[in-house]
Design a protein around this motif. Structure first.
Motif, short mmCIF file in Angstrom:
data_model
loop_
_atom_site.label_atom_id
_atom_site.label_comp_id
_atom_site.label_asym_id
_atom_site.label_seq_id
_atom_site.Cartn_x
_atom_site.Cartn_y
_atom_site.Cartn_z
N ASN A 1 -32.02 25.01 114.62
CA ASN A 1 -30.83 25.86 114.58
C ASN A 1 -29.62 25.12 114.03
OD1 ASN A 1 -32.35 27.91 115.71
ND2 ASN A 1 -31.70 27.46 117.81
N GLY A 2 -29.78 24.41 112.91
CA GLY A 2 -28.65 23.76 112.31
C GLY A 2 -27.68 24.75 111.70
N THR A 3 -26.51 24.26 111.36
CA THR A 3 -25.51 25.08 110.66
C THR A 3 -25.03 24.31 109.44
OG1 THR A 3 -23.57 24.19 111.82
CG2 THR A 3 -24.75 26.03 112.87
N ASN A 4 -24.29 24.98 108.58
CA ASN A 4 -23.78 24.34 107.37
C ASN A 4 -22.92 23.12 107.71
OD1 ASN A 4 -23.30 24.34 104.43
ND2 ASN A 4 -21.18 24.76 105.05
N ASP A 5 -22.09 23.23 108.74
CA ASP A 5 -21.20 22.14 109.13
C ASP A 5 -21.83 21.17 110.12
OD1 ASP A 5 -18.96 22.97 107.60
OD2 ASP A 5 -18.55 24.52 109.07
N ASN A 6 -22.95 21.54 110.70
CA ASN A 6 -23.53 20.73 111.77
C ASN A 6 -25.06 20.79 111.69
OD1 ASN A 6 -22.97 18.98 113.86
ND2 ASN A 6 -22.87 20.57 115.42
N PRO A 7 -25.65 20.19 110.65
CA PRO A 7 -27.09 20.28 110.48
C PRO A 7 -27.85 19.44 111.49
CG PRO A 7 -26.18 18.78 108.88
CD PRO A 7 -25.01 19.40 109.58
N VAL A 8 -29.12 19.72 111.62
CA VAL A 8 -30.05 18.85 112.34
C VAL A 8 -30.52 17.79 111.35
CG1 VAL A 8 -32.36 18.73 113.39
CG2 VAL A 8 -30.77 20.58 114.01
N VAL A 9 -30.58 16.53 111.80
CA VAL A 9 -31.02 15.43 110.95
C VAL A 9 -32.21 14.75 111.62
CG1 VAL A 9 -30.40 13.24 109.86
CG2 VAL A 9 -28.70 15.08 110.04
N MET A 10 -33.28 14.57 110.85
CA MET A 10 -34.45 13.86 111.33
C MET A 10 -34.59 12.63 110.44
SD MET A 10 -36.88 17.21 111.93
CE MET A 10 -38.08 16.33 112.95
N THR A 11 -34.47 11.44 111.04
CA THR A 11 -34.29 10.24 110.25
C THR A 11 -35.01 9.06 110.87
OG1 THR A 11 -32.60 8.89 109.15
CG2 THR A 11 -32.13 9.59 111.40
N SER A 12 -34.84 7.91 110.25
CA SER A 12 -35.43 6.66 110.74
C SER A 12 -34.61 6.08 111.88
CB SER A 12 -35.48 5.65 109.59
OG SER A 12 -35.74 4.35 110.04
N SER A 13 -35.29 5.38 112.77
CA SER A 13 -34.61 4.66 113.85
C SER A 13 -34.21 3.25 113.44
CB SER A 13 -35.50 4.59 115.09
OG SER A 13 -36.66 3.82 114.82
N GLN A 14 -34.59 2.84 112.23
CA GLN A 14 -34.32 1.48 111.77
C GLN A 14 -32.84 1.28 111.45
OE1 GLN A 14 -37.44 0.42 112.85
NE2 GLN A 14 -37.23 -1.06 111.20
N THR A 15 -32.36 0.07 111.68
CA THR A 15 -30.96 -0.24 111.37
C THR A 15 -30.70 -0.11 109.88
OG1 THR A 15 -30.87 -1.76 113.24
CG2 THR A 15 -29.16 -1.99 111.56
N ASN A 16 -31.65 -0.57 109.08
CA ASN A 16 -31.56 -0.42 107.62
C ASN A 16 -32.70 0.49 107.17
OD1 ASN A 16 -29.34 -2.33 107.19
ND2 ASN A 16 -30.82 -3.89 107.83
N PRO A 17 -32.49 1.80 107.17
CA PRO A 17 -33.59 2.73 106.91
C PRO A 17 -34.10 2.65 105.49
CG PRO A 17 -31.50 3.90 107.00
CD PRO A 17 -31.21 2.49 107.44
N ALA A 18 -35.39 2.98 105.34
CA ALA A 18 -36.04 2.98 104.04
C ALA A 18 -37.16 3.99 104.05
CB ALA A 18 -36.58 1.58 103.71
N PRO A 19 -37.62 4.45 102.88
CA PRO A 19 -38.78 5.35 102.86
C PRO A 19 -39.96 4.75 103.60
CG PRO A 19 -37.78 5.21 100.69
CD PRO A 19 -37.10 4.18 101.52
#
Length: 263
Positions: free
Chosen positions: A84-102
């Motif tokens: 249920n993200g919004t234009n101003d407040n999206p949901v982000v699914m990302t890396s937990s690493q300090t320096n993220p990479a693919p």
């Protein structure tokens, strides 16, 4: 910093910055009943949304995928995911690493009961991500795996076995009742979004810096895609679109027949 999701060709640097906005909870067990995530999440290992359960992720939540345990969020056939993200407040699914990479974590995998063109009608997802497709009375081309909008998946595509990386978003036998729009896949190690058969549609998507194909389909995908931007980066990228009916049998039915607009 505002986490606004900009669906434009020019991607603002702010899209790459993910501030910690909420308390952080750890999730490592499967979702077996209706659950709401309203706080930021540390995702440990592959977590399944099991059949008959619905996971709802509220606007502004950040999900951090753990690299060491090969975290991934997987929706089982019969389960649902609402983002249920919004234009101003999206949901982000990302890396937990300090320096993220693919290739830091697994990504999003959704399984459904729509039809495929593989023998027997049922297939197994890459990296033990579950069964998908259907046979007989279980088949439902309008199967609903949830409503997902205004979200970003980044730095995913971890390798589960040699040369077997996960996609940013994998729609595996997903049905037309599923809603998917206003999203971005950023710096995935494998494909940005791949449809394995089924009948899902999506709109307003940006696929940015994916290391293989940006949009890929196989096993008889029959859905629509509209308002899609593909932005390739560096020498790792392969195709903007890779399109197959079924690699082992180009005449397999139901035949792939997606309709693409405004790419």
């Amino acid at each position: 910093m505002n986490k606004k999701l900009l669906l434009t060709v020019t991607l603002a640097v702010s899209l790459l910055c993910v501030p910690l906005a909420h308390a952080l909870i750890t999730v490592e067990d499967d979702i077996i009943s209706d659950t709401i995530w309203s706080e930021d999440v540390s995702l440990i290992g592959p977590v399944f949304v099991r059949s008959a359960a619905t996971l709802t992720i509220q606007a502004g939540v950040t999900v951090y995928g753990d690299k060491a345990t090969k975290a991934a969020l997987i929706v089982e056939r019969g389960g649902k995911l609402n983002i249920n993200g919004t234009n101003d407040n999206p949901v982000v699914m990302t890396s937990s690493q300090t320096n993220p990479a693919p290739e830091d974590w697994g990504g999003l995998i959704i399984n459904g009961y729509s039809t495929l063109n593989v023998p027997g009608g049922i297939a197994e997802g890459e990296g033990d991500t579950g069964s998908f497709g259907c046979s007989g009375a279980d088949c439902n081309v309008n199967d609903n795996s949830g409503d997902m909008s205004y979200f970003r998946i980044e730095y995913a595509g971890i390798e589960f076995s040699p040369d077997n990386e996960l996609n940013g978003i994998a729609l595996q036998g997903v049905g037309a009742g599923t809603s998917l729009h206003h999203f971005q896949v950023l710096y995935n190690k494998d494909d940005g979004i791949e449809m394995f058969g089924g009948t899902p549609s999506f709109a307003y998507g940006i696929l940015t810096g994916c290391a293989d194909d940006s949009v890929d389909w196989t096993q008889g995908w029959r859905g629509n895609a509209q308002f899609v931007v593909i932005q390739q980066d560096g020498n790792d990228a392969d195709r903007g679109i890779e399109a197959d009916n079924l690699q082992e049998d180009n005449d397999a039915t139901p035949r792939a027949k997606p309709q693409l607009y405004n790419f």
